[in-house]
Design a protein around this motif. Structure first.
Motif, PDB file in Angstrom:
ATOM      1  N   ILE A  28      -1.089   3.815  -5.418  1.00  0.00           N
ATOM      2  CA  ILE A  28      -0.409   3.107  -6.501  1.00  0.00           C
ATOM      3  C   ILE A  28      -1.326   1.987  -7.005  1.00  0.00           C
ATOM      4  O   ILE A  28      -1.609   1.898  -8.183  1.00  0.00           O
ATOM      5  CB  ILE A  28       0.936   2.516  -6.047  1.00  0.00           C
ATOM      6  CG1 ILE A  28       1.885   3.629  -5.585  1.00  0.00           C
ATOM      7  CG2 ILE A  28       1.566   1.709  -7.178  1.00  0.00           C
ATOM      8  CD1 ILE A  28       3.185   3.132  -5.002  1.00  0.00           C
ATOM      9  N   LEU A  42       1.982   5.816  -2.238  1.00  0.00           N
ATOM     10  CA  LEU A  42       3.306   6.312  -2.618  1.00  0.00           C
ATOM     11  C   LEU A  42       4.198   6.554  -1.415  1.00  0.00           C
ATOM     12  O   LEU A  42       5.398   6.419  -1.496  1.00  0.00           O
ATOM     13  CB  LEU A  42       3.169   7.651  -3.352  1.00  0.00           C
ATOM     14  CG  LEU A  42       2.881   7.604  -4.828  1.00  0.00           C
ATOM     15  CD1 LEU A  42       2.670   9.010  -5.349  1.00  0.00           C
ATOM     16  CD2 LEU A  42       3.973   6.906  -5.580  1.00  0.00           C
ATOM     17  N   TYR A  79       1.046   5.036 -12.393  1.00  0.00           N
ATOM     18  CA  TYR A  79       2.259   4.442 -11.845  1.00  0.00           C
ATOM     19  C   TYR A  79       2.699   3.168 -12.579  1.00  0.00           C
ATOM     20  O   TYR A  79       3.589   2.472 -12.126  1.00  0.00           O
ATOM     21  CB  TYR A  79       2.097   4.192 -10.348  1.00  0.00           C
ATOM     22  CG  TYR A  79       1.787   5.486  -9.647  1.00  0.00           C
ATOM     23  CD1 TYR A  79       2.720   6.518  -9.643  1.00  0.00           C
ATOM     24  CD2 TYR A  79       0.555   5.718  -9.055  1.00  0.00           C
ATOM     25  CE1 TYR A  79       2.438   7.736  -9.047  1.00  0.00           C
ATOM     26  CE2 TYR A  79       0.269   6.933  -8.451  1.00  0.00           C
ATOM     27  CZ  TYR A  79       1.205   7.928  -8.453  1.00  0.00           C
ATOM     28  OH  TYR A  79       0.932   9.143  -7.876  1.00  0.00           O
ATOM     29  N   LEU A  94       5.744   1.656 -10.633  1.00  0.00           N
ATOM     30  CA  LEU A  94       6.751   2.638 -10.239  1.00  0.00           C
ATOM     31  C   LEU A  94       7.678   2.184  -9.122  1.00  0.00           C
ATOM     32  O   LEU A  94       8.876   2.407  -9.175  1.00  0.00           O
ATOM     33  CB  LEU A  94       6.053   3.944  -9.830  1.00  0.00           C
ATOM     34  CG  LEU A  94       6.958   5.095  -9.464  1.00  0.00           C
ATOM     35  CD1 LEU A  94       7.679   5.598 -10.708  1.00  0.00           C
ATOM     36  CD2 LEU A  94       6.166   6.209  -8.835  1.00  0.00           C
TER      37      LEU A  94
END
Length: 115
Positions: A28, A42, A79, A94
Motif C-alpha cells: 500500500i 494489504l 490504493y 484504501l
C-alpha cells in the motif's frame, strides 16, 4: 491508470536475517524513519520493517506506479482513494489511513490522478 504492470513483480527484502519476497501489488505504501523502512501491506494491514533506504526501494519500484508523496513516504497509487483538502495536504488511502503530501508533490499528484 493501468496497474497491470505490478502483477507478478516482486521485491526481496532481508528482514531479521531472512529473505522475504513481497509482491508490488500488495504494497500500500512505504514509509521511512531513519534507516528503517516500514512496508505496509494489504494483508490485514500487515507491516514489515527492513533496513533499506527509501531511495533504493523507490528505484526498485520505478515504473510500477509508485509515487513519493513526501520525503519519507512512497505510495502505491493503486490504493489512493481521495484528496482531503484543507489547511494540510492530506490524501486517504484504501485502508482508511490519511497521509500527508508535501507542498511540492501536492499539485503534481492532483494533476496525475485527475487525468
Amino acid at each position: 491508470m493501468d496497474y497491470s504492470n505490478q502483477k507478478d513483480k516482486s521485491l526481496f527484502f532481508k528482514v531479521t536475517g531472512k529473505m522475504h519476497q513481497i509482491f508490488a501489488d500488495t504494497i500500500i505504501y512505504i514509509e521511512c524513519a531513519g534507516s528503517i523502512s516500514s512496508i505496509h501491506l494489504l494483508d490485514q494491514n500487515k507491516c514489515i520493517h527492513c533496513c533499506a533506504p527509501l531511495k533504493d526501494i523507490e528505484e526498485r519500484l520505478d515504473g510500477l506506479n509508485f509515487y513519493r508523496i513526501n520525503r519519507n513516504t512512497l505510495l502505491n497509487l493503486r490504493y489512493f482513494t481521495k484528496f482531503i483538502s484543507g489547511k494540510q495536504r492530506i490524501i486517504q488511502i484504501l485502508n482508511g489511513e490519511e497521509l500527508k503530501v508535501s507542498r511540492r508533490s501536492w499539485q503534481e499528484l492532483r494533476n496525475m490522478l485527475n487525468q
